[in-house]
Design a protein around this motif. Structure first.
Motif: not given
Length: 319
Positions: A298-319
């Motif tokens: 029962g993995g919910s959509r909102s949980v998956v979306e939050q996990q993905l958002a958390d995964l993206i946050e620490p990835i270095p953004v190019p300047v």
């Protein structure tokens, strides 16, 4: 450069005209409208997933009516057959020959309403159409009209009589998004505007198919700096390595994400990508393409979306 800037302005103005027209009937949902336009201008498809009665079909019809092209609505049901979508060969007694009779998929904008109510065999009839812009019947390939856009709707909370969309089908949608309940002021306005009927039925077309195709061509010319391509691929790679996901984003999903970012830049009046375009589209473009651990529990959509958002946050953004 001057000519290129003029083309870019024309594309931006075209998007603005479409946004304003849809906004006449889809009230208070600017983000939803922008995502619909992004998918349209990228030449891709969109899945609207939400509870009944919040405007999924309204939004799809508003986009379809705004374009001066052929519109078809498919109400998916358990007894719908693949041939009901693609068409079939019909025997003509007068000529003594079989003739292909096109199905409703031969339209510029196709509304696949409650797509998860049809069995997988019927859902699969859309796969070739969505990925290649054609259908094959009895070994003969028939091209679909251009532009070709599928807008599918489904209710994620009602499971009786429904079939889950297979991963291969979900991967054909550029974006998955929801609408949500309106704020009270907007809902009050809806009461007023709908008292005499459905406003979307009176919505006039504002763009031709040729104008849409011209913008789609412009989208392909949007500049994507190599450092930003690497940033996008870093996000894709992270979905494949993260412990929260059994399956990450495919190469097809990465390419679709890439095109969506280009379309978002055009919508914002630019001919180049910035990091915010990638971050803005990452969740709606990728969350339906990953398979979370424990999905059968029962993995919910909102949980998956939050996990993905958390995964993206620490990835270095190019300047």
């Amino acid at each position: 450069m001057v000519q290129r800037d003029a083309v870019q302005r024309d594309a931006f103005e075209t998007c603005k005209i479409l946004r304003d027209n849809i906004g006449k009937v889809v009230l208070g949902k600017d983000e939803l409208i922008d995502l619909l336009i992004v998918a349209t201008m990228a030449g891709e498809h969109v899945l609207l997933e939400d509870v009944p009665g919040v405007g999924k079909t309204l939004a799809a019809k508003a986009l379809a009516h705004s374009l001066d092209g052929k519109f078809a609505r498919l109400q998916f049901t358990p007894d719908l057959l693949p041939s009901d979508i693609t068409g079939s060969m019909i025997y003509r007694a007068a000529s003594g020959e079989f003739e292909f009779s096109p199905g409703p998929i031969f339209a510029n904008v196709v509304l696949a309403d409650e797509i998860n109510r049809a069995p997988p065999r019927t859902q699969s009839a859309l796969l070739e159409a969505m990925s290649e812009g054609q259908v094959t019947v009895d070994g003969v390939t028939h091209p679909l009209p251009k532009p070709f856009i599928v807008i599918a709707t489904q209710n994620p909370f009602e499971y009786e009589g429904t079939y889950s969309l297979p991963e291969s089908q979900l991967d054909r949608f550029l974006l998955r998004t929801s609408i949500g309940y309106p704020v009270r002021e907007i809902e009050r306005e809806v009461m007023t505007t709908h008292r005499r009927g459905e406003p979307v039925d009176q919505l006039q077309s504002v763009l031709s198919s040729e104008e849409i195709l011209a913008v789609q061509q412009t989208v392909g010319d949007v500049r994507f700096d190599s450092s930003l391509t690497d940033y996008l691929l870093d996000i894709v790679a992270a979905t494949r390595q993260h412990e929260a996901f059994q399956v990450g984003v495919s190469t097809r999903g990465a390419l679709s994400f890439y095109r969506g970012c280009q379309a978002l830049a055009v919508l914002r009046g630019r001919d180049y990508i910035i990091p915010d375009d990638i971050k803005r589209l990452a969740v709606p473009a990728l969350a339906h393409r990953v398979l979370p651990e424990g999905v059968f529990q029962g993995g919910s959509r909102s949980v998956v979306e939050q996990q993905l958002a958390d995964l993206i946050e620490p990835i270095p953004v190019p300047v």
